[in-house]
Design a protein around this motif. Sequence first.
Motif, PDB file in Angstrom:
ATOM      1  N   VAL A 153      78.555 -32.112  18.518  1.00 30.47           N
ATOM      2  CA  VAL A 153      78.529 -33.523  18.122  1.00 30.47           C
ATOM      3  C   VAL A 153      77.441 -34.318  18.842  1.00 30.47           C
ATOM      4  N   LEU A 154      76.822 -33.728  19.860  1.00 31.33           N
ATOM      5  CA  LEU A 154      75.858 -34.484  20.662  1.00 31.33           C
ATOM      6  C   LEU A 154      74.700 -35.018  19.826  1.00 31.33           C
ATOM      7  N   GLY A 210      89.497 -17.927  22.960  1.00 28.46           N
ATOM      8  CA  GLY A 210      88.845 -18.615  21.855  1.00 28.46           C
ATOM      9  C   GLY A 210      88.955 -20.120  21.960  1.00 28.46           C
ATOM     10  N   LEU A 211      90.055 -20.603  22.558  1.00 27.92           N
ATOM     11  CA  LEU A 211      90.223 -22.048  22.725  1.00 27.92           C
ATOM     12  C   LEU A 211      89.142 -22.608  23.653  1.00 27.92           C
ATOM     13  N   PHE A 212      88.770 -21.833  24.677  1.00 29.62           N
ATOM     14  CA  PHE A 212      87.666 -22.229  25.564  1.00 29.62           C
ATOM     15  C   PHE A 212      86.385 -22.368  24.757  1.00 29.62           C
ATOM     16  N   GLY A 213      86.133 -21.385  23.888  1.00 30.49           N
ATOM     17  CA  GLY A 213      84.946 -21.446  23.050  1.00 30.49           C
ATOM     18  C   GLY A 213      84.962 -22.634  22.104  1.00 30.49           C
ATOM     19  N   PHE A 214      86.132 -22.924  21.540  1.00 31.33           N
ATOM     20  CA  PHE A 214      86.261 -24.082  20.663  1.00 31.33           C
ATOM     21  C   PHE A 214      85.877 -25.357  21.403  1.00 31.33           C
ATOM     22  N   ASP A 215      86.307 -25.451  22.647  1.00 30.96           N
ATOM     23  CA  ASP A 215      86.026 -26.678  23.397  1.00 30.96           C
ATOM     24  C   ASP A 215      84.537 -26.823  23.684  1.00 30.96           C
ATOM     25  N   ILE A 216      83.869 -25.716  24.019  1.00 29.69           N
ATOM     26  CA  ILE A 216      82.433 -25.778  24.292  1.00 29.69           C
ATOM     27  C   ILE A 216      81.693 -26.336  23.083  1.00 29.69           C
ATOM     28  N   SER A 217      81.992 -25.777  21.899  1.00 29.80           N
ATOM     29  CA  SER A 217      81.303 -26.230  20.692  1.00 29.80           C
ATOM     30  C   SER A 217      81.771 -27.599  20.233  1.00 29.80           C
ATOM     31  N   SER A 218      82.997 -27.952  20.572  1.00 27.83           N
ATOM     32  CA  SER A 218      83.497 -29.261  20.134  1.00 27.83           C
ATOM     33  C   SER A 218      82.679 -30.386  20.738  1.00 27.83           C
ATOM     34  N   MET A 219      82.008 -30.110  21.864  1.00 29.11           N
ATOM     35  CA  MET A 219      81.142 -31.119  22.469  1.00 29.11           C
ATOM     36  C   MET A 219      79.687 -30.917  22.060  1.00 29.11           C
ATOM     37  N   SER A 220      79.184 -29.678  22.183  1.00 29.02           N
ATOM     38  CA  SER A 220      77.763 -29.460  21.890  1.00 29.02           C
ATOM     39  C   SER A 220      77.448 -29.746  20.428  1.00 29.02           C
TER      40      SER A 220
END
Length: 525
Positions: free
Chosen positions: A31-32, A19-29
């Motif tokens: 805010v773009l 889930g942490l991997f998923g959090f990181d993906i969305s943490s960037m997409s």
Amino acid sequence: MYQVRNIYLICGFAAIGGGLFGFDISSMSGVLGTNAYKNYFGSPVSYRQGGITASMPAGSLIGSLVSSFIADRFSRKVAIQFSCILWIIGSTIQCASVNVGMLCAGRIIAGLCVGIASSVVPVYQSEIAPKEIRGRVVSFQQWAITWGILIQYFIQYGAAQIGGGPNDPNQPPAAFRIPWGIQIVPALVLFIGMFFCPYSPRWLASKDRWDETLQVLAMLHGNGDDTHPKVLAQYREIQRALRFEREEASSSFKALVQPRIFKRVILGMSIQMWSQLCGMNIMMYYIVYIMEGAQIASPLTTAVIQYVINVVLTLPAILYLDTFGRRPALIIGAFLMMIFLFTSGSLQATYGQPNDGTGSKDITWIVKDNPPVSKGIVAASYLFVATFATTWGPTSWTYPAEIFPSRVRAKAVSLATAANWFWNMILAFAVPPLLWSINWKMYLIFAAFNGAACIHMFLAAPETKEYTLEEMDEVFDEGRPAWRAHRNTNKLDGLTREIEMGNVKVRGASHDGESQTAESVEKTH
């Protein structure tokens, strides 16, 4: 200390690491598309944005390579907890970022966590679970990734409304700081919760901690009864496999390049490579740009639908992967993803045009004033995500985690996962300029990759469902072509029946370390 006994609960909880991997993906997409992010960090696009995005998989590449040393020496359980500490540190730095350099540093440290967790969690799950549900529980890793993407995206979506919304030219930086800070919470929960999960019985056996091995097997598979036939049969299988590996008397590093193991290493690395080259994570990272190019509805809202599809359609794979099989999922999934990417690229090539200033300044190719075509592009994107979620998503984590012998499992899976992060890093850096310069042609490139993956899996990936981890040598060393079915002799089930009938007796765990891996089965006549 209290230890959780339910396998589904243990493996599901450990999957928070995914889930942490998923959090990181969305943490960037997520805010773009906000002015807060663009204004604070100087409206990064092309190589600059690619560098920011790629910093996380760069850290993950390093993390995956070192994961085996931590997992083999200190245990799979401790490695997962260590990754949580790195995530908390990295997220704190990201939340406090004042420039691009600090943001990249935080993402690299968080990436170290994701690299370790994404390598170790599937190994831990596969070593805990029985063969009948191994595919299901290891698939929790992918489901957790999809949940992480969705939850963080909703957090981002809410935070984007701070100030005057994402289009407010003076939107405050809290729009990205709040979600980057909140993502600390799941890592803290995972770190504490892992204290209540057992060690991997196969890791305990590798350290000659046989009493604990039997105790954990009994807790997980025998309701605490260490004389249960199924428990004793698994105990014996672990002993037999470990004794065989030790008789080979080669280091785990040397074993990796032995022909019978090396071909599996290449296969595991290839599956993780294709899982990146299929184009899925790029869809997740840069979905906002894709929707802006299609000029349909709100890019943020349309992206949320894609994330929901990703979560919902991973569930059928979890339920049926152990029935449907790994091999069909890989072959059929690659073929369908190829079709949908060709469709999306062809629609954009035929009906699109260079950005004439009416579209977002972040993109160079748009489909203008053609709602049916725009809907077709979005539909192709959704179908692509649905296909990945039901096939390659869970299978790309399950397959590499189950095909290696115990002696090299952590190291081999770390190499396979490193391949994932290497290509993730390359693509995260390369796709923004690709979208900028060749736009729709990028879809055709990824479609071709899926075609190659389909052929490769047909030729090289045998079916592994219903085999124990200790029986994988038979699957890969018999010399049969991958497309020919392997006969499953169900040795574990046979041994369990022999023990139940009293024809085979298994001695209990002893304290003499190495000698315990010697003969521990007595046949009665």
